[in-house]
Design a protein around this motif. Structure first.
Motif, PDB file in Angstrom:
ATOM      1  N   CYS A 148     -24.691  37.168 -26.743  1.00  0.00           N
ATOM      2  CA  CYS A 148     -23.697  36.095 -26.621  1.00  0.00           C
ATOM      3  C   CYS A 148     -24.258  34.772 -27.130  1.00  0.00           C
ATOM      4  CB  CYS A 148     -23.257  35.958 -25.158  1.00  0.00           C
ATOM      5  SG  CYS A 148     -22.061  37.203 -24.627  1.00  0.00           S
TER       6      CYS A 148
ATOM      7  N   VAL B   1     -24.033  31.612 -21.439  1.00  0.00           N
ATOM      8  CA  VAL B   1     -24.497  32.837 -20.775  1.00  0.00           C
ATOM      9  C   VAL B   1     -26.021  32.910 -20.741  1.00  0.00           C
ATOM     10  CG1 VAL B   1     -24.560  35.358 -20.943  1.00  0.00           C
ATOM     11  CG2 VAL B   1     -22.403  34.150 -21.236  1.00  0.00           C
TER      12      VAL B   1
ATOM     13  N   SER C 195     -19.054  31.816 -19.770  1.00  0.00           N
ATOM     14  CA  SER C 195     -18.082  32.757 -20.323  1.00  0.00           C
ATOM     15  C   SER C 195     -16.721  32.571 -19.647  1.00  0.00           C
ATOM     16  CB  SER C 195     -18.574  34.198 -20.151  1.00  0.00           C
ATOM     17  OG  SER C 195     -17.794  35.112 -20.869  1.00  0.00           O
TER      18      SER C 195
ATOM     19  N   ARG D 226     -27.605  41.540 -23.469  1.00  0.00           N
ATOM     20  CA  ARG D 226     -26.222  41.095 -23.666  1.00  0.00           C
ATOM     21  C   ARG D 226     -26.137  39.569 -23.638  1.00  0.00           C
ATOM     22  NH1 ARG D 226     -22.300  45.430 -22.819  1.00  0.00           N
ATOM     23  NH2 ARG D 226     -20.719  43.852 -22.317  1.00  0.00           N
ATOM     24  N   ALA D 227     -26.968  38.938 -22.803  1.00  0.00           N
ATOM     25  CA  ALA D 227     -26.985  37.469 -22.768  1.00  0.00           C
ATOM     26  C   ALA D 227     -27.444  36.906 -24.106  1.00  0.00           C
ATOM     27  CB  ALA D 227     -27.878  36.980 -21.630  1.00  0.00           C
TER      28      ALA D 227
ATOM     29  N   THR E 289     -20.008  39.577 -20.175  1.00  0.00           N
ATOM     30  CA  THR E 289     -20.728  39.510 -21.448  1.00  0.00           C
ATOM     31  C   THR E 289     -20.069  40.377 -22.521  1.00  0.00           C
ATOM     32  OG1 THR E 289     -22.227  41.274 -20.707  1.00  0.00           O
ATOM     33  CG2 THR E 289     -22.915  39.006 -20.325  1.00  0.00           C
TER      34      THR E 289
END
Length: 318
Positions: free
Chosen positions: A114, A123, A74, A110-111, A60
């Motif tokens: 993205c 993601v 990713s 973090r997902a 990520t």
């Protein structure tokens, strides 16, 4: 959910993830970017915490360049990411719940980052699916509602999904907040076959196994036979070290009474006369059977745990 972009041809054109504008050289799935703990870290506890929290940093990374396709996350094959997710749950089991909360929350954040920058990374969708499949699906052998809670709680307020899905996730967040590990289990009344009323908290023993079951349930029968067949467990029950409260929470009392010969006499076998466990959402019983392990103070040690994990917790180390 935003649509995915699928490019399999047209000059083998490639795109990159998390919005950095770089291009990969050729269409080829990338290896999973493994996280390695710092070399000076030697304590197993510290390593487990580091891995739990930082496991997904590489996948990520906002500066990461990758090819994309519906089978890639990713740039990594989705099947590889799923295997890594299963491996990651082992680190979650090695750390305190507060650290697991932090690790799951960080993965979600973090997902989403993205997703907001480049939906083609896949993601967000992938981790939403994997979090449910591994942490919340009643059939998952590694399910843990407490791990799923910080993920689904965040999902319930994410503006990138429909109001209907947010409402669904909000319900799941409420249910996963019930009787979390480390909290005192909610008390309730139960009646035995003679109509005698007791309460969960009135049971006096160092450990209590709370067993939600149904008559005629094959999986429940297998758990009953497993517990009866364990000599050590039988000894714990006979000595009073472990109590088993086998509780029926539905309405067909005749079926429950007919099944009584199957239940061990040394257990507490009862039903919910108030139907409060389901109607008042005292416990999240999404599937039968469901097992909780409680300590002397009725503090939750394990919540809706697979039977093998319950056994491992109770049986002495060899």
């Amino acid at each position: 959910m935003k649509g995915r972009i699928n490019i399999l041809f047209v000059f083998a054109a490639l795109a990159v993830g998390c919005g950095q504008g770089k291009k990969a050289e050729q269409f080829k799935a990338l290896p999973f970017p493994d996280t390695v703990p710092p070399g000076m870290m030697t304590e197993s506890r510290d390593i487990a915490e580091y891995m739990a929290v930082n496991y997904w940093n590489g996948l990520t990374d906002p500066s990461r360049a990758y090819p994309f396709d519906s089978l890639l996350v990713s740039g990594v094959l989705k099947s590889d990411v799923e295997q890594k997710f299963a491996d990651w749950t082992m680190f979650l089991d090695m750390v305190p719940l507060s650290v697991a909360d932090k690790a799951v929350g960080k993965l979600y954040d973090r997902a989403v980052a993205c997703e907001r920058q480049d939906t083609s990374s896949n993601v967000f969708e992938t981790f939403t699916e994997l979090a449910y499949k591994y942490l919340y699906d009643p059939n998952s052998p590694v399910r843990n509602e407490d791990y799923y809670h910080p993920f689904v709680k965040r999902l319930s307020t994410y503006e990138g999904i429909s109001p209907e899905m947010r409402a669904k996730y909000a319900h799941d967040a409420r249910m996963t907040s019930l009787n979390r590990i480390g909290t005192i289990a909610t008390d309730f009344r139960f009646a035995d076959k003679r109509g005698v009323i007791r309460t969960l908290h009135s049971i006096q023993s160092p450990f209590t196994l709370l067993f939600f079951s149904n008559p005629g349930c094959d999986a429940c029968y297998n758990i009953i036979e497993m517990l009866k067949g364990q000599e050590v467990i039988a000894g714990m029950i006979k000595s009073g070290y472990l109590s088993v409260l086998n509780i029926y929470i539905d309405e067909d009392l005749q079926a429950w009474r007919d099944y009584m010969p199957i239940y061990p006499d040394e257990w507490y076998n009862g039903f919910d006369p108030d139907l409060a466990i389901r109607t008042d959402n005292l416990y999240s019983v999404r599937a039968i059977p469901s097992l909780y392990l409680l300590d002397q103070d009725k503090r939750v040690i394990m919540k809706d745990a697979p039977e093998n994990r319950i056994l491992n917790a109770l049986l002495p180390r060899r």
